[in-house]
Design a protein around this motif. Structure first.
Motif, mmCIF file in Angstrom:
data_model
loop_
_atom_site.group_PDB
_atom_site.id
_atom_site.type_symbol
_atom_site.label_atom_id
_atom_site.label_comp_id
_atom_site.label_asym_id
_atom_site.label_seq_id
_atom_site.Cartn_x
_atom_site.Cartn_y
_atom_site.Cartn_z
ATOM 1 N N TYR A 7 -9.350 -8.166 -17.489
ATOM 2 C CA TYR A 7 -10.276 -7.032 -17.588
ATOM 3 C C TYR A 7 -9.834 -5.910 -16.650
ATOM 4 C CZ TYR A 7 -14.516 -4.237 -17.297
ATOM 5 O OH TYR A 7 -15.404 -3.190 -17.309
ATOM 6 N N SER A 8 -9.392 -6.265 -15.441
ATOM 7 C CA SER A 8 -8.956 -5.263 -14.463
ATOM 8 C C SER A 8 -7.705 -4.527 -14.953
ATOM 9 C CB SER A 8 -8.676 -5.929 -13.114
ATOM 10 O OG SER A 8 -9.832 -6.570 -12.617
ATOM 11 N N VAL A 9 -6.807 -5.258 -15.616
ATOM 12 C CA VAL A 9 -5.593 -4.638 -16.159
ATOM 13 C C VAL A 9 -5.957 -3.660 -17.273
ATOM 14 C CG1 VAL A 9 -3.467 -5.079 -17.462
ATOM 15 C CG2 VAL A 9 -4.068 -6.542 -15.522
ATOM 16 N N VAL A 10 -6.882 -4.075 -18.146
ATOM 17 C CA VAL A 10 -7.332 -3.198 -19.243
ATOM 18 C C VAL A 10 -7.966 -1.924 -18.673
ATOM 19 C CG1 VAL A 10 -8.991 -2.977 -21.146
ATOM 20 C CG2 VAL A 10 -7.633 -5.062 -20.912
ATOM 21 N N LYS A 11 -8.691 -2.069 -17.582
ATOM 22 C CA LYS A 11 -9.364 -0.932 -16.942
ATOM 23 C C LYS A 11 -8.512 -0.351 -15.807
ATOM 24 C CE LYS A 11 -13.165 -1.028 -19.362
ATOM 25 N NZ LYS A 11 -13.572 0.116 -20.196
ATOM 26 N N TYR A 12 -7.188 -0.367 -15.972
ATOM 27 C CA TYR A 12 -6.276 0.071 -14.920
ATOM 28 C C TYR A 12 -6.538 1.516 -14.475
ATOM 29 C CZ TYR A 12 -3.649 2.716 -18.457
ATOM 30 O OH TYR A 12 -3.287 3.602 -19.425
ATOM 31 N N LYS A 13 -7.130 2.331 -15.352
ATOM 32 C CA LYS A 13 -7.422 3.723 -15.003
ATOM 33 C C LYS A 13 -8.474 3.818 -13.893
ATOM 34 C CE LYS A 13 -6.140 5.811 -19.426
ATOM 35 N NZ LYS A 13 -6.596 6.596 -20.600
ATOM 36 N N ASP A 14 -9.261 2.737 -13.723
ATOM 37 C CA ASP A 14 -10.277 2.713 -12.662
ATOM 38 C C ASP A 14 -9.700 2.258 -11.325
ATOM 39 O OD1 ASP A 14 -12.187 3.498 -14.494
ATOM 40 O OD2 ASP A 14 -12.785 1.442 -14.979
ATOM 41 N N PHE A 15 -8.422 1.858 -11.343
ATOM 42 C CA PHE A 15 -7.764 1.368 -10.129
ATOM 43 C C PHE A 15 -7.698 2.467 -9.068
ATOM 44 C CE2 PHE A 15 -3.831 0.837 -7.634
ATOM 45 C CZ PHE A 15 -4.109 -0.381 -7.029
ATOM 46 N N LYS A 16 -8.111 2.114 -7.836
ATOM 47 C CA LYS A 16 -8.130 3.080 -6.737
ATOM 48 C C LYS A 16 -7.094 2.653 -5.699
ATOM 49 C CE LYS A 16 -13.079 3.678 -7.526
ATOM 50 N NZ LYS A 16 -13.144 2.605 -8.548
ATOM 51 N N VAL A 17 -6.044 3.456 -5.566
ATOM 52 C CA VAL A 17 -4.938 3.141 -4.661
ATOM 53 C C VAL A 17 -5.426 3.043 -3.212
ATOM 54 C CG1 VAL A 17 -2.710 3.926 -3.758
ATOM 55 C CG2 VAL A 17 -3.263 4.233 -6.180
ATOM 56 N N LYS A 18 -6.265 3.994 -2.822
ATOM 57 C CA LYS A 18 -6.787 4.000 -1.446
ATOM 58 C C LYS A 18 -7.552 2.722 -1.142
ATOM 59 C CE LYS A 18 -9.535 6.768 1.778
ATOM 60 N NZ LYS A 18 -10.423 7.950 1.940
ATOM 61 N N LYS A 19 -8.336 2.282 -2.112
ATOM 62 C CA LYS A 19 -9.123 1.062 -1.956
ATOM 63 C C LYS A 19 -8.197 -0.157 -1.840
ATOM 64 C CE LYS A 19 -13.385 -0.808 -3.918
ATOM 65 N NZ LYS A 19 -14.292 -0.760 -5.078
ATOM 66 N N PHE A 20 -7.112 -0.136 -2.632
ATOM 67 C CA PHE A 20 -6.162 -1.254 -2.617
ATOM 68 C C PHE A 20 -5.470 -1.374 -1.260
ATOM 69 C CE2 PHE A 20 -1.885 -3.012 -3.473
ATOM 70 C CZ PHE A 20 -2.259 -4.251 -3.980
ATOM 71 N N TRP A 21 -5.110 -0.231 -0.662
ATOM 72 C CA TRP A 21 -4.427 -0.259 0.626
ATOM 73 C C TRP A 21 -5.319 -0.813 1.730
ATOM 74 C CZ3 TRP A 21 0.416 -0.556 0.946
ATOM 75 C CH2 TRP A 21 1.263 0.137 0.082
ATOM 76 N N GLU A 22 -6.620 -0.744 1.546
ATOM 77 C CA GLU A 22 -7.537 -1.294 2.549
ATOM 78 C C GLU A 22 -7.483 -2.820 2.615
ATOM 79 O OE1 GLU A 22 -11.279 0.340 1.406
ATOM 80 O OE2 GLU A 22 -10.841 2.338 2.199
ATOM 81 N N PHE A 23 -6.885 -3.428 1.594
ATOM 82 C CA PHE A 23 -6.722 -4.882 1.567
ATOM 83 C C PHE A 23 -5.363 -5.319 2.127
ATOM 84 C CE2 PHE A 23 -9.884 -4.221 -1.840
ATOM 85 C CZ PHE A 23 -10.814 -5.198 -1.529
ATOM 86 N N TYR A 24 -4.682 -4.448 2.855
ATOM 87 C CA TYR A 24 -3.302 -4.732 3.265
ATOM 88 C C TYR A 24 -3.122 -6.047 4.044
ATOM 89 C CZ TYR A 24 -4.253 -3.045 8.031
ATOM 90 O OH TYR A 24 -4.749 -2.889 9.299
ATOM 91 N N PRO A 25 -4.113 -6.541 4.825
ATOM 92 C CA PRO A 25 -3.893 -7.833 5.485
ATOM 93 C C PRO A 25 -3.693 -8.978 4.490
ATOM 94 C CG PRO A 25 -5.718 -6.671 6.513
ATOM 95 C CD PRO A 25 -5.394 -5.939 5.256
ATOM 96 N N PHE A 26 -4.281 -8.865 3.297
ATOM 97 C CA PHE A 26 -4.155 -9.913 2.279
ATOM 98 C C PHE A 26 -2.734 -9.971 1.727
ATOM 99 C CE2 PHE A 26 -8.620 -9.092 2.549
ATOM 100 C CZ PHE A 26 -9.239 -10.303 2.283
ATOM 101 N N TYR A 27 -2.218 -8.813 1.302
ATOM 102 C CA TYR A 27 -0.875 -8.890 0.731
ATOM 103 C C TYR A 27 0.204 -8.921 1.801
ATOM 104 C CZ TYR A 27 -1.909 -3.808 0.514
ATOM 105 O OH TYR A 27 -2.317 -2.533 0.779
ATOM 106 N N LEU A 28 -0.159 -8.638 3.056
ATOM 107 C CA LEU A 28 0.766 -8.870 4.167
ATOM 108 C C LEU A 28 0.963 -10.369 4.356
ATOM 109 C CD1 LEU A 28 2.380 -7.445 6.419
ATOM 110 C CD2 LEU A 28 0.361 -7.658 7.877
ATOM 111 N N TYR A 29 -0.142 -11.104 4.276
ATOM 112 C CA TYR A 29 -0.075 -12.570 4.357
ATOM 113 C C TYR A 29 0.724 -13.129 3.173
ATOM 114 C CZ TYR A 29 -1.613 -17.457 4.284
ATOM 115 O OH TYR A 29 -1.634 -18.829 4.263
ATOM 116 N N TYR A 30 0.459 -12.576 1.990
ATOM 117 C CA TYR A 30 1.179 -13.038 0.799
ATOM 118 C C TYR A 30 2.667 -12.704 0.896
ATOM 119 C CZ TYR A 30 2.222 -13.972 -4.094
ATOM 120 O OH TYR A 30 2.761 -14.469 -5.255
ATOM 121 N N PHE A 31 3.000 -11.560 1.474
ATOM 122 C CA PHE A 31 4.400 -11.155 1.614
ATOM 123 C C PHE A 31 5.167 -12.145 2.485
ATOM 124 C CE2 PHE A 31 7.572 -9.059 4.331
ATOM 125 C CZ PHE A 31 8.492 -8.659 3.362
ATOM 126 N N ILE A 32 4.566 -12.575 3.603
ATOM 127 C CA ILE A 32 5.261 -13.501 4.500
ATOM 128 C C ILE A 32 5.463 -14.856 3.824
ATOM 129 C CG2 ILE A 32 3.244 -14.416 5.740
ATOM 130 C CD1 ILE A 32 6.591 -13.439 7.337
#
Length: 423
Positions: free
Chosen positions: A62-87
């Motif tokens: 559903y999120s992929v279908v609604k990709y136009k609603d994706f907020k880049v600024k909001k995504f960057w606020e989750f950076y500790p999550f994908y920092l953990y995933y990156f390591i």
């Protein structure tokens, strides 16, 4: 004077009405789909892996279908999550067992998926309140089913109901009725309890229902016999209850009430033998058949053995090699039972240290710390603070991020806490 064309005016008005109705209809449908998908995740959270995975796939789709609603600024606020995933991903490059490394890479992907989902969907507080209420009722239904199934098993085996609190009808057997390991069921029950206390309203007509649910869940928590999660839940609940009620009732009255509740809880704990024995085993206990267990000391030895399994202080052995390194170290230190049963570290910090080193531990702590500081939704503000403290404590004896039930629930809830206020 120019004549007024009432027909055109009426048509224009109808067109306007139709346009507005269409917009509100779309908003309503879109909002309802998000609520349905979130409710589906919560309902499947304590169930079998494949059911919960389907709910996550639907949310992601559903999120992929609604990709136009994706907020880049909001995504960057989750950076500790994908920092953990990156390591975790980085550790695959020096993992000896590539197959296990790839499996671990896939297992940890919720730390990337959920930030994307919560950067795309919008969850209104009023709707979230209803979703969590449904989830709490669902957990209650599973608790009742689990207890009744256990009673049925006792009767079917021709045993006395007095054996309900014996170990073979508690702990693992009790949780197996709904096909989940006790600490992972405790994780979800604890969230419900913390949420109910955080949002308890003394003037609400639902307060008696909330009290009844809390009593049921606390009783079940004791019956599950999962030691550290239970101890952490009690400590957090006491502190949370004091914070919540000291203003409306006064400090003295609140403390007195907590003492009375503590006595009631101690009475229940004493009479649920399986749980009482498991706590006694920490300092040493000899059973009537001559078996002596001192699990507290054994746990420390197990942790020391797991730490010895790490060959790289900074980066660890690689996420895919963590469990095998711990097993080999257990064999080396003559912890044969732990080795044969392929036990993990039973400590998320040590498990992370062996897999992705001290860097991984620091990032994990930073993830928890940043989540604690995030200004969560008003509905979840106190719940978020209390539940993260609970996680920090239970991570000392549980490797929650090694199994599906733990990874999915912890990453989802932390992302929910980190999502901003949407009114």
């Amino acid at each position: 004077m120019k004549a007024i064309d009432f027909g055109n005016k009426l048509t224009e008005k109808n067109n306007c009405y139709y346009y507005l109705r269409t917009i509100f209809s779309k908003i309503s449908i879109k909002h309802n789909i998000v609520c349905l998908l979130l409710a589906l995740f919560f309902i499947t959270a304590p169930l079998k892996y494949n059911l919960n995975s389907i709910s996550v796939i639907l949310l992601l789709g559903y999120s992929v279908v609604k990709y136009k609603d994706f907020k880049v600024k909001k995504f960057w606020e989750f950076y500790p999550f994908y920092l953990y995933y990156f390591i975790v991903c980085f550790s695959i490059f020096y993992t000896a067992n590539i197959e296990n490394g790839f499996k671990y890479f896939l297992n940890q992907v919720p730390f990337l998926i959920f930030p994307f989902i919560f950067s795309t969907i919008t969850v209104k507080e009023k709707a979230l309140k209803k979703i969590i209420r449904i989830y709490i009722y669902w957990i209650c239904a599973l608790i009742i089913y689990s207890e009744l199934s256990t009673i049925w098993s006792i009767l079917a085996n021709g045993d006395s109901l007095f054996l309900l609190f014996r170990k073979d009808y508690s702990y693992i057997d009790l949780a197996n009725k709904i096909d989940i390991h006790p600490p992972y069921m405790m994780l979800q029950v604890s969230f419900c309890i913390i949420y109910l206390i955080s949002n308890f309203k003394t003037s609400s007509i639902h307060k008696f229902l909330s009290i009844a649910i809390l009593l049921l869940m606390f009783f079940y928590s004791v019956h599950l016999s999962s030691r550290m999660p239970l101890a952490a839940l009690v400590l957090v609940s006491i502190f949370l209850t004091y914070l919540k009620f000291k203003t409306p009732y006064g400090k003295i009255k609140t403390v007195f009430s907590l003492i009375l509740l503590g006595l009631v809880f101690s009475f229940i704990l004493f009479n649920v033998r399986s749980t009482r024995y498991r706590f006694q085993e920490l300092i040493g206990m000899q059973y009537s058949n001559g078996v002596y267990i001192k699990s507290g000391y054994s746990k420390i030895i197990q942790w020391e053995s797991a730490i010895e399994g790490n060959k790289n202080f900074i980066f660890g052995n690689g996420a895919g090699d963590a469990n095998q390194s711990i097993i080999e170290s257990n064999y080396k230190n003559n912890l044969l039972k732990s080795a044969r049963l392929s036990y993990n570290a039973h400590n998320q910090y040590i498990q992370t240290y062996v897999g992705i080193g001290i860097i991984g531990v620091v990032i994990l702590l930073f993830l928890l710390y940043s989540s604690f500081l995030q200004p969560s939704k008003k509905l979840l503000y106190l719940t978020a603070k209390a539940f993260i403290i609970y996680l920090i404590i239970v991570f000392m004896t549980e490797s929650y991020l090694e199994r599906h039930h733990g990874i999915m629930f912890v990453s989802f809830i932390l992302c929910l806490f980190n999502s901003k206020e949407d009114r």
